[in-house]
Design an enzyme around this catalytic site. Structure first.
Site, PDB file in Angstrom:
ATOM      1  N   ARG A  44      10.050  -8.793  -4.618  1.00  0.00           N
ATOM      2  CA  ARG A  44      10.266  -7.416  -5.440  1.00  0.00           C
ATOM      3  C   ARG A  44      10.063  -6.449  -4.099  1.00  0.00           C
ATOM      4  O   ARG A  44       9.340  -6.479  -3.276  1.00  0.00           O
ATOM      5  CB  ARG A  44       8.907  -7.282  -6.492  1.00  0.00           C
ATOM      6  N   ASP A  98      -2.479   7.277  -7.495  1.00  0.00           N
ATOM      7  CA  ASP A  98      -2.106   7.899  -6.134  1.00  0.00           C
ATOM      8  C   ASP A  98      -2.703   9.198  -5.933  1.00  0.00           C
ATOM      9  O   ASP A  98      -2.738  10.045  -7.046  1.00  0.00           O
ATOM     10  CB  ASP A  98      -0.529   8.092  -6.416  1.00  0.00           C
ATOM     11  N   HIS A 137      -5.126   1.255  -8.651  1.00  0.00           N
ATOM     12  CA  HIS A 137      -5.271   2.488  -8.198  1.00  0.00           C
ATOM     13  C   HIS A 137      -4.693   3.731  -8.873  1.00  0.00           C
ATOM     14  O   HIS A 137      -3.575   3.445  -9.657  1.00  0.00           O
ATOM     15  CB  HIS A 137      -4.937   2.342  -6.668  1.00  0.00           C
ATOM     16  N   HIS A 170      -2.511   2.123 -12.042  1.00  0.00           N
ATOM     17  CA  HIS A 170      -1.253   1.158 -12.070  1.00  0.00           C
ATOM     18  C   HIS A 170      -1.709   0.119 -10.746  1.00  0.00           C
ATOM     19  O   HIS A 170      -2.545   0.261 -10.038  1.00  0.00           O
ATOM     20  CB  HIS A 170      -0.051   2.064 -11.785  1.00  0.00           C
TER      21      HIS A 170
HETATM   22  C1  GA4 Z   1      -2.161   4.922  -2.879  1.00  0.00           C
HETATM   23  C2  GA4 Z   1      -0.877   5.680  -2.700  1.00  0.00           C
HETATM   24  C3  GA4 Z   1      -0.035   5.468  -1.483  1.00  0.00           C
HETATM   25  O1  GA4 Z   1       0.596   4.305  -1.361  1.00  0.00           O
HETATM   26  C4  GA4 Z   1      -0.997   5.705   0.060  1.00  0.00           C
HETATM   27  C5  GA4 Z   1      -2.216   4.718  -0.098  1.00  0.00           C
HETATM   28  C6  GA4 Z   1      -3.110   4.522   0.909  1.00  0.00           C
HETATM   29  C7  GA4 Z   1      -2.600   3.454   2.009  1.00  0.00           C
HETATM   30  O2  GA4 Z   1      -2.046   2.376   1.610  1.00  0.00           O
HETATM   31  O3  GA4 Z   1      -2.854   3.496   3.046  1.00  0.00           O
HETATM   32  C8  GA4 Z   1      -4.357   4.231   0.209  1.00  0.00           C
HETATM   33  C9  GA4 Z   1      -4.243   4.432  -1.376  1.00  0.00           C
HETATM   34  C10 GA4 Z   1      -2.748   5.145  -1.268  1.00  0.00           C
HETATM   35  C11 GA4 Z   1      -5.408   5.183  -1.882  1.00  0.00           C
HETATM   36  C12 GA4 Z   1      -6.695   5.225  -1.350  1.00  0.00           C
HETATM   37  C13 GA4 Z   1      -6.841   4.995   0.194  1.00  0.00           C
HETATM   38  C14 GA4 Z   1      -5.379   5.283   0.835  1.00  0.00           C
HETATM   39  C15 GA4 Z   1      -5.429   3.245   0.559  1.00  0.00           C
HETATM   40  C16 GA4 Z   1      -6.510   3.497   0.260  1.00  0.00           C
HETATM   41  C17 GA4 Z   1      -7.654   2.614   0.188  1.00  0.00           C
HETATM   42  C18 GA4 Z   1      -0.174   5.586   1.290  1.00  0.00           C
HETATM   43  C19 GA4 Z   1      -1.771   7.053  -0.412  1.00  0.00           C
HETATM   44  O4  GA4 Z   1      -1.638   8.000   0.080  1.00  0.00           O
HETATM   45  O5  GA4 Z   1      -3.087   6.685  -1.030  1.00  0.00           O
END
Ligand code: GA4
Length: 350
Positions: free
Chosen positions: A292, A227, A225, A282
């Protein structure tokens, strides 16, 4: 401990085609001690940061002055939290607002069916400059967990301070007139920043799984994904697992370094820089022998903030690659997507 329901492992295990990723050659690195040692050092650090953000959207930060002792305390407290019974960890979750992503969770990532071999704490943090942060109160049910919350607050203050140094270097490296353009967003009193504490339990049976999958079977801790935020600042223990995708799509592993931080450019920064900085794709793979633990600070703008490529970076007569949108709009759209989606596609200009 993370317990899997039947069939879930198959979804988390990567298909056999995914070979072990080779380590990233020539790790881009910025030493904040050098950056702070005079105008030449600072200018060179700015250039190095910008080059890393353009090429990889990723780099290592050394010389950061976040005390090693604080890092160790956070790591130990996180390990102690994840060693609690499932009931206690879930009790921490129940205090979070229903429907919000905050609190404790295991395996489920986001709202759209993504699974990973991970358990985590996800906490919202407010950004009152330098002052106490508010990791949500109810998330910690017992006295010992209250001290964990205080510790995470202390950590967030220190890491956010360092994040702002990095954001200033980015602006310098881009030769922006307004050197505070990025820090202002993260220091805004309504900044939508988050702290995530991840625990990837080891999978000793991975070795067997690898044999069954012809040597290529691996388990995904956190699927690929980008961020959504401006910047993510990660620190992990000495266990490997983080991998990034290079420009050509090849995956490389990031050798762990528990004394340093790793910075990811997020989607919002890719937009602000009109695509000059790259939001890095990443993922995290599970280790067969060692747990981890990673802690990530996500610096995000305020919900009402309007995001669009900065005029100076589009240039006279240049083309803006993204339309204007608010952070609230982007987040709402991001939470409707699967983890691996290209979330920025929807905001590109044609
Ligand atoms: C990825 C980055 C952060 O960990 C996060 C994630 C969020 C989640 O885990 O709830 C998201 C992911 C993240 C990207 C798209 C959406 C939202 C899960 C998901 C499928 C907390 C964020 O802000 O985006």
């Amino acid at each position: 401990m993370v317990v899997l329901a039947k069939g879930e492992l198959e979804q988390i295990a990567l298909p056999a085609v995914h070979k072990t990723a080779p380590p990233l050659a020539n790790m881009p690195e910025v030493d904040l001690a050098v950056a702070g040692s005079g105008s030449d050092g600072r200018a060179a650090a700015g250039r190095a940061v910008a080059a890393a953000c353009e090429e990889h959207g990723f780099f290592k930060v050394t010389g950061h002055r976040v005390p090693a002792e604080l890092l160790a305390r956070v790591e130990n407290a996180a390990a102690a939290f994840f060693a609690l019974s499932q009931r206690d960890k879930e009790a921490a979750m129940s205090a979070a607002t229903p429907g919000s992503p905050f609190g404790y969770a295991s395996k489920r990532i986001g709202n759209n069916g993504d699974l990973g071999w991970v358990e985590y704490l996800l906490l919202g943090v407010t950004a009152s400059t330098g002052g106490p942060l508010s990791v949500p109160e109810g998330v910690v049910p017992s006295a010992s967990l209250c001290s964990f919350r205080d510790l995470l607050n202390e950590y967030t203050v220190a890491v956010r301070r360092m994040t702002c140094q990095v954001l200033e270097l980015m602006a310098e490296g881009l030769r922006m007139e307004d050197r505070d353009a990025f820090t202002r967003l993260v220091l805004h009193k309504e900044s939508d920043s988050m702290l995530r504490v991840n625990h990837y339990p080891p999978r000793p049976e991975l070795k067997l799984l690898q044999q069954q999958h012809g040597g290529g079977g691996r388990v995904t801790g956190f699927g690929e994904h980008t961020d959504p935020q401006i910047i993510s600042v990660l620190r992990s223990n000495a266990t490997s697992g983080l991998e990034i995708a290079l420009r050509d799509g090849a995956w490389v592993s990031v050798p762990p370094d528990q004394t340093s931080f790793f910075v990811n450019v997020g989607d919002a920064l890719q937009v602000l820089t009109n695509g000059r900085f790259r939001s890095v794709r990443h993922r995290v793979m599970v280790n067969s022998v060692r747990p981890r633990v990673s802690v990530i600070f996500f610096g995000g703008p305020a919900p009402r903030e309007t995001l669009a490529p900065l005029r100076q970076l589009v240039g006279e007569g240049g083309r803006s690659r993204y339309r204007e949108f608010t952070w609230r709009e982007y987040k709402a759209s991001a939470y409707r997507t699967k983890l691996a989606a290209n979330r920025l596609g929807h905001f590109e200009t044609t």
